[in-house]
Design an enzyme around this catalytic site. Structure first.
Site, PDB file in Angstrom:
ATOM      1  NE  ARG A  22      -3.804  -1.832   2.356  1.00 43.43           N
ATOM      2  CZ  ARG A  22      -4.811  -2.299   3.098  1.00 43.43           C
ATOM      3  NH1 ARG A  22      -5.178  -1.390   3.976  1.00 43.43           N
ATOM      4  NH2 ARG A  22      -5.353  -3.243   3.053  1.00 43.43           N
ATOM      5  CB  SER A 113      -8.562  -2.068   2.337  1.00 44.24           C
ATOM      6  OG  SER A 113      -9.132  -2.892   3.115  1.00 44.24           O
ATOM      7  CG  HIS A 114      -9.168   0.164   5.961  1.00 47.99           C
ATOM      8  ND1 HIS A 114      -8.061  -0.572   5.803  1.00 47.99           N
ATOM      9  CD2 HIS A 114      -8.299   1.104   7.164  1.00 47.99           C
ATOM     10  CE1 HIS A 114      -7.057  -0.615   6.555  1.00 47.99           C
ATOM     11  NE2 HIS A 114      -7.027   0.491   7.302  1.00 47.99           N
ATOM     12  CE  LYS A 126      -6.693  -6.690  -0.801  1.00 47.80           C
ATOM     13  NZ  LYS A 126      -7.682  -6.967   0.309  1.00 47.80           N
ATOM     14  CG  ASP A 278     -13.423  -2.396   3.649  1.00 48.39           C
ATOM     15  OD1 ASP A 278     -13.841  -3.495   2.933  1.00 48.39           O
ATOM     16  OD2 ASP A 278     -12.274  -2.806   3.740  1.00 48.39           O
ATOM     17  CG  ASP A 280     -10.756  -4.501   0.390  1.00 49.50           C
ATOM     18  OD1 ASP A 280     -11.556  -3.798   1.191  1.00 49.50           O
ATOM     19  OD2 ASP A 280     -10.000  -5.378   0.362  1.00 49.50           O
ATOM     20  CG  ASP A 282     -11.511  -7.056   3.105  1.00 44.83           C
ATOM     21  OD1 ASP A 282     -11.914  -5.800   3.336  1.00 44.83           O
ATOM     22  OD2 ASP A 282     -10.341  -7.246   2.983  1.00 44.83           O
ATOM     23  NE  ARG A 283     -10.883  -3.086   7.352  1.00 46.54           N
ATOM     24  CZ  ARG A 283     -10.088  -2.407   8.180  1.00 46.54           C
ATOM     25  NH1 ARG A 283     -10.563  -1.367   8.971  1.00 46.54           N
ATOM     26  NH2 ARG A 283      -8.919  -2.678   8.256  1.00 46.54           N
ATOM     27  CB  THR A 345      -3.035  -7.895  13.472  1.00 46.27           C
ATOM     28  OG1 THR A 345      -3.364  -7.677  14.775  1.00 46.27           O
ATOM     29  CG2 THR A 345      -3.856  -6.942  12.472  1.00 46.27           C
ATOM     30  CD  GLU A 364      -7.831  -9.275  11.297  1.00 44.41           C
ATOM     31  OE1 GLU A 364      -6.987  -9.191  11.786  1.00 44.41           O
ATOM     32  OE2 GLU A 364      -8.143  -9.176  10.114  1.00 44.41           O
ATOM     33  CB  SER A 366      -9.915  -4.322  12.021  1.00 47.94           C
ATOM     34  OG  SER A 366      -9.326  -5.559  11.558  1.00 47.94           O
ATOM     35  CE  LYS A 377     -10.407  -7.322   6.561  1.00 45.29           C
ATOM     36  NZ  LYS A 377      -9.113  -7.501   6.408  1.00 45.29           N
ATOM     37  NE  ARG A 497      -4.571  -0.581  13.305  1.00 38.74           N
ATOM     38  CZ  ARG A 497      -4.951   0.519  12.608  1.00 38.74           C
ATOM     39  NH1 ARG A 497      -5.535   1.588  12.761  1.00 38.74           N
ATOM     40  NH2 ARG A 497      -4.523   0.512  11.182  1.00 38.74           N
TER      41      ARG A 497
HETATM   42  C1  VG1 Z   1      -5.625  -3.337   9.668  1.00 43.48           C
HETATM   43  C2  VG1 Z   1      -6.383  -4.258  10.807  1.00 43.48           C
HETATM   44  C3  VG1 Z   1      -6.142  -5.755  10.546  1.00 43.48           C
HETATM   45  C4  VG1 Z   1      -6.715  -6.052   9.156  1.00 43.48           C
HETATM   46  C5  VG1 Z   1      -6.137  -5.107   7.894  1.00 43.48           C
HETATM   47  C6  VG1 Z   1      -6.399  -5.484   6.739  1.00 43.48           C
HETATM   48  O1  VG1 Z   1      -4.023  -3.691   9.785  1.00 43.48           O
HETATM   49  O2  VG1 Z   1      -6.015  -3.850  11.928  1.00 43.48           O
HETATM   50  O3  VG1 Z   1      -7.132  -6.455  11.504  1.00 43.48           O
HETATM   51  O4  VG1 Z   1      -6.473  -7.222   8.828  1.00 43.48           O
HETATM   52  O5  VG1 Z   1      -6.074  -3.668   8.185  1.00 43.48           O
HETATM   53  O6  VG1 Z   1      -7.638  -4.872   6.471  1.00 43.48           O
HETATM   54  P1  VG1 Z   1      -3.219  -2.659  10.509  1.00 43.48           P
HETATM   55  O7  VG1 Z   1      -1.882  -3.413  10.380  1.00 43.48           O
HETATM   56  O8  VG1 Z   1      -3.428  -1.293  10.069  1.00 43.48           O
HETATM   57  O9  VG1 Z   1      -3.681  -2.670  11.866  1.00 43.48           O
HETATM   58  V1  VG1 Z   1      -8.222  -4.658   5.211  1.00 43.48           V
HETATM   59  O10 VG1 Z   1      -9.705  -4.241   5.088  1.00 43.48           O
HETATM   60  O11 VG1 Z   1      -7.664  -3.105   5.074  1.00 43.48           O
HETATM   61  O12 VG1 Z   1      -7.509  -5.377   3.814  1.00 43.48           O
HETATM   62 CO    CO Z   2     -10.896  -4.122   3.428  1.00 42.09          CO
END
Ligand code: VG1
Ligand code: CO
Length: 544
Positions: A22, A113-114, A126, A278, A280, A282-283, A345, A364, A366, A377, A497
């Protein structure tokens, strides 16, 4: 039309994080940047000649341009067939579904993603492997190592493919199939959930729902499922068109960023059920009328009620949660007499457990929940699971959650994020915590006595691989915890975090406000980690 070998030089910063590579869009727009990383993937994943991969993204800025490049590189590298989501759109769960359904070699998903999108926002790549899940750590490390030595990549000089037309195209010997990923995905959902019962719920006139697509990838899937197959009224899906800048929304489904949905769900005539996904797809965020379900509670509640859902009524083999996720699911696992695994994580750690049949549900904190139906997810899956429960139980979201607390106790839970920190001060804070671990053992903070203080490490029970340095855990007697880790998905500075959890068995005290219930732990976390002195911050940037 011909295959070109293009000379290039390595970039030093292509190490994937928690979920793919990313970076800022502008980083990916540099000449050769995307090409280098894609060629690194093709170089190390083994035999690719004549194989099929799936390709698509969450529709964010730069998605289509990047897809055209990757399609031409795939052709030049001898891939036999590339399946591309219509319009370049492919959610992360749909990619996992398609890889598994059609036994593909793997898939490339273009998403951050988010993270926010647009020309000044983020972009990402990815690679998912043949089980449909994210590449395991040793695979992403091999992409990185390759990216440090790469000096050429292959490119097929051909006109762009029309991504908006279903059907087959050809570049050299490679077939490019533009396909509709919605149908495969919706079909899978229909096999897992009781669509008839959910249809009745919508047609009863006694139930209403709103789903926020956040102008990201899930809109087309959500419309097809909720408004199409389940007969929910048109307009149930809001922000349902994928836009390159997500319409200015930060596509992270939480109480801060899903503002429109939260306002609707807090209003006088709020619908019964609200949900969002979110960038993509998956959330998931789950809301009842003026009520928020924490993702950790959601996992526990889905597990406790899985017998009401056709795809899971045969029982669960086990549950897995990431370490910072609350221990609510552990109590359900104990009651069901099944194992609950605690992983680092990131979804990639669930893959082996799922493949080995050790777990059925994973989650998770998140806002990620999923099951053995795929290896990612899955946001809409979680929403449909809840919808199926609501149809089967005929009770409001809030009552289902409160009844769960009464039975199992409540794990008050919150995550405090400090975004955009100076990397040096964030690393210094973590180093200091690591150095303090031994003297924290047995120490008292008010009534809280430290029982365990460690840096979490995980040995995969299936392949024995060891992952160290996965987050600082301070566990107090009586099952309260504070966890500290740095994010592996951010693109600007560092993100700290802080995960806070307190267990409350007293039913009289379970309906308190979360931040109030955690107020002592919030102060202790600040003291132990010296957050204010080391970062200069008085307040977290985001509380979920
Ligand atoms: C975050 C979340 C983690 C999740 C990851 C990808 O990672 O905490 O639980 O699996 O995002 O989610 P980090 O390292 O920033 O805490 V997604 O939906 O952004 O692919
Ligand atoms: Co995502």
């Amino acid at each position: 039309m011909s295959i070109q070998k293009v000379s290039t030089r390595p970039f030093k910063d292509q190490r994937p994080g928690t979920s793919g590579l990313r970076k800022k869009v502008t980083t990916f727009q540099q000449p050769h940047y995307l090409e280098n990383f894609i060629q690194s993937i093709f170089d190390v994943i083994g035999e690719i000649k004549g194989k099929t991969i799936v390709l698509g993204g969450d529709g964010r800025f730069h998605n289509k341009e990047a897809l055209q490049i990757i399609i031409k590189m795939a052709a030049a590298n001898g891939i036999g067939r590339t399946m591309v989501g219509l319009g370049g759109i492919l959610s992360t769960p749909a990619a996992s579904c398609v890889i598994r359904k059609h036994n593909l070699l793997g898939g490339i998903i273009l998403s951050a993603s988010h993270n926010p999108g647009g020309p000044k926002g983020d972009f990402g790549v990815k690679y998912n492997v043949e089980n449909g899940g994210p590449s395991p750590g040793h695979v992403t490390e091999s992409f990185y190592r390759r990216s440090l030595e790469i000096n050429t990549y292959c490119f097929f000089d051909a006109p762009d493919v029309d991504l908006e037309q279903l059907g087959e195209n050809r570049i050299g010997d490679m077939v490019v199939e533009i396909f509709d990923s919605v149908a495969d995905y919706a079909g899978l959902m229909e096999r897992l959930f009781d669509f008839d019962r959910m249809k009745e719920l919508f047609s009863s006139g006694k139930f209403s729902m709103v789903y926020d697509g956040m102008n990201a990838v899930t809109g087309p899937y959500a419309r097809a499922i909720f408004e199409g197959r389940l007969g929910a009224p048109l307009g149930t899906v809001i922000n349902g068109d994928p836009l390159p800048d997500f319409g200015g929304i930060h596509p992270d489904p939480n109480l801060k960023h899903a503002r429109e949905l939260v306002e609707i769900m807090n209003s006088e005539n709020a619908p019964d059920f609200g949900a969002a996904s979110d960038g993509d797809g998956d959330r998931n965020m789950i809301l009842g009328r003026r009520f928020f379900v924490t993702p950790s509670d959601s996992l526990a509640i889905l597990a406790a009620n899985a017998d009401l859902v056709p795809g899971y009524s045969g029982g669960l083999s086990g549950i897995a949660r990431s370490m910072p996720t609350s221990m609510a699911a552990d109590r359900v696992a104990e009651a069901l007499g099944i194992q609950c695994y605690e992983t680092p994580t990131g979804w990639k750690f669930f893959g082996n457990l799922l493949d080995a049949g050790k777990v059925t549900l994973c989650g998770e904190e998140s806002f990620g929940t999923g099951s053995d139906h795929m290896r990612e997810k899955d946001g809409l899956w979680a929403v449909l699971f809840w919808l199926n429960l609501l149809a089967a139980k005929e009770e409001p979201v809030k009552k289902i959650v409160q009844d769960h607390w009464r039975k199992f106790g409540r794990n008050f839970y919150s995550r405090h994020d400090y975004e955009g920190l100076e990397p040096d001060s964030a690393n210094g804070l973590m180093d200091h915590l690591r150095e303090s671990l031994t003297c924290l053992m047995g120490k008292y903070f008010g009534n809280y006595e430290v029982e365990i203080a460690d840096d979490f490490s995980y040995t995969d029970p299936v392949d024995g691989s060891l992952s160290t340095g996965q987050g600082i855990r301070i566990i107090f007697r009586g099952a309260s915890r504070i966890v500290f880790r740095l994010s592996g998905t951010g693109t600007e500075g560092a993100i700290l975090r802080v995960y806070l959890e307190r267990y409350e068995i007293d039913t009289e005290r379970q309906d308190q406000d979360t931040q109030e219930a955690l107020s002592d732990l919030i102060i202790i976390a600040n003291n132990i980690a010296q957050i204010h002195t080391r970062t200069g911050r008085d307040m977290p940037s985001v509380i979920t």
